[in-house]
Design a protein around this motif. Structure first.
Motif, PDB file in Angstrom:
ATOM      1  N   ASP A  75      54.863  15.454 101.668  1.00 40.52           N
ATOM      2  CA  ASP A  75      53.437  15.763 101.485  1.00 40.52           C
ATOM      3  C   ASP A  75      53.153  17.218 101.125  1.00 40.52           C
ATOM      4  O   ASP A  75      52.128  17.512 100.540  1.00 40.52           O
ATOM      5  CB  ASP A  75      52.658  15.426 102.763  1.00 40.52           C
ATOM      6  CG  ASP A  75      52.522  13.936 102.977  1.00 40.52           C
ATOM      7  OD1 ASP A  75      52.691  13.166 102.011  1.00 40.52           O
ATOM      8  OD2 ASP A  75      52.246  13.535 104.118  1.00 40.52           O
ATOM      9  N   ARG A  76      54.042  18.124 101.505  1.00 36.71           N
ATOM     10  CA  ARG A  76      53.758  19.549 101.287  1.00 36.71           C
ATOM     11  C   ARG A  76      54.483  20.069 100.057  1.00 36.71           C
ATOM     12  O   ARG A  76      55.676  19.849  99.899  1.00 36.71           O
ATOM     13  CB  ARG A  76      54.148  20.356 102.525  1.00 36.71           C
ATOM     14  CG  ARG A  76      53.214  20.051 103.680  1.00 36.71           C
ATOM     15  CD  ARG A  76      53.474  20.929 104.864  1.00 36.71           C
ATOM     16  NE  ARG A  76      52.434  20.714 105.857  1.00 36.71           N
ATOM     17  CZ  ARG A  76      52.048  21.619 106.728  1.00 36.71           C
ATOM     18  NH1 ARG A  76      52.649  22.790 106.777  1.00 36.71           N
ATOM     19  NH2 ARG A  76      51.082  21.349 107.586  1.00 36.71           N
ATOM     20  N   GLU A 128      48.959  20.376 100.855  1.00 33.12           N
ATOM     21  CA  GLU A 128      49.439  19.151 101.492  1.00 33.12           C
ATOM     22  C   GLU A 128      48.653  17.968 100.930  1.00 33.12           C
ATOM     23  O   GLU A 128      47.408  17.969 100.965  1.00 33.12           O
ATOM     24  CB  GLU A 128      49.259  19.222 103.004  1.00 33.12           C
ATOM     25  CG  GLU A 128      49.799  18.023 103.732  1.00 33.12           C
ATOM     26  CD  GLU A 128      49.799  18.227 105.237  1.00 33.12           C
ATOM     27  OE1 GLU A 128      50.602  17.557 105.901  1.00 33.12           O
ATOM     28  OE2 GLU A 128      49.001  19.039 105.756  1.00 33.12           O
ATOM     29  N   THR A 129      49.370  16.970 100.416  1.00 38.02           N
ATOM     30  CA  THR A 129      48.723  15.795  99.833  1.00 38.02           C
ATOM     31  C   THR A 129      47.892  15.074 100.883  1.00 38.02           C
ATOM     32  O   THR A 129      48.361  14.804 101.983  1.00 38.02           O
ATOM     33  CB  THR A 129      49.768  14.830  99.250  1.00 38.02           C
ATOM     34  OG1 THR A 129      50.530  15.524  98.246  1.00 38.02           O
ATOM     35  CG2 THR A 129      49.117  13.605  98.638  1.00 38.02           C
ATOM     36  N   THR A 130      46.648  14.761 100.526  1.00 40.35           N
ATOM     37  CA  THR A 130      45.752  14.024 101.415  1.00 40.35           C
ATOM     38  C   THR A 130      45.453  12.627 100.881  1.00 40.35           C
ATOM     39  O   THR A 130      45.053  11.743 101.629  1.00 40.35           O
ATOM     40  CB  THR A 130      44.421  14.768 101.615  1.00 40.35           C
ATOM     41  OG1 THR A 130      43.803  14.951 100.333  1.00 40.35           O
ATOM     42  CG2 THR A 130      44.644  16.114 102.284  1.00 40.35           C
ATOM     43  N   ALA A 155      45.183  17.232  97.113  1.00 41.59           N
ATOM     44  CA  ALA A 155      45.854  17.983  98.169  1.00 41.59           C
ATOM     45  C   ALA A 155      44.949  19.054  98.758  1.00 41.59           C
ATOM     46  O   ALA A 155      44.227  19.738  98.029  1.00 41.59           O
ATOM     47  CB  ALA A 155      47.130  18.625  97.620  1.00 41.59           C
TER      48      ALA A 155
END
Length: 158
Positions: free
Chosen positions: A62-63, A118-120, A133
């Motif tokens: 995610d990061r 960070e992907t949301t 993100a």
């Protein structure tokens, strides 16, 4: 080149390198489809090909980081635009860089800015995926150099 591709090539876009630290290696790719989405909370969006290895890695990690390149960094953009899966560590060889504090991703120095995110949310969009993100940190902002843009199929200074 399709008419659609040619039409979209008329729109100037900033050039960035997206990098992510995978389990054993670093992966990265050049993009010109990166944009701000929201100020509160701070969000960006990157559009990546579903067929690209980076999209596959970002579904697991995610990061990641986005280094917004300056006009003198066309060679770096070209290196990261090469097809295949060369290690990002090899692609930044000889180029000033460091690891992000929040993402451990490689960040190219000397650009106009760099973000750690960070992907949301991941949104399927045809043959691409849109990675939304949240911004964890602005690593640096350097307004002295001009940004690198892509226009009509070539990297150009502003």
């Amino acid at each position: 080149m399709s008419e659609f591709t040619e039409a979209m090539a008329q729109l100037a876009a900033g050039v960035a390198v997206i990098t992510v630290k995978d389990d054993r290696d670093d992966v990265g790719v050049t993009v010109s489809a990166l944009m701000s989405v929201s100020l509160d909370p701070p969000l960006i969006l990157a559009s990546l090909s579903n067929r690209g290895y980076l999209a596959e890695v970002l579904l697991r990690q995610d990061r990641w980081a986005a280094s917004l390149l300056s006009s003198g960094q066309a060679a770096i953009a070209s290196r990261f635009a090469v097809a295949g899966r060369p290690s990002a560590r090899h692609l930044v060889s000889g180029t000033p860089h460091h690891r992000g504090r929040h993402t451990d991703a490689l960040i190219v120095e000397g650009g106009v800015a760099a973000l750690e995110v960070e992907t949301t949310q991941v949104v399927p969009a045809g043959d691409h995926a849109l990675f939304v993100a949240g911004v964890l940190a602005v690593d640096y902002v350097n307004s002295a150099p001009l940004p690198l843009v892509r226009l009509r199929g070539r990297y150009r200074p502003v």
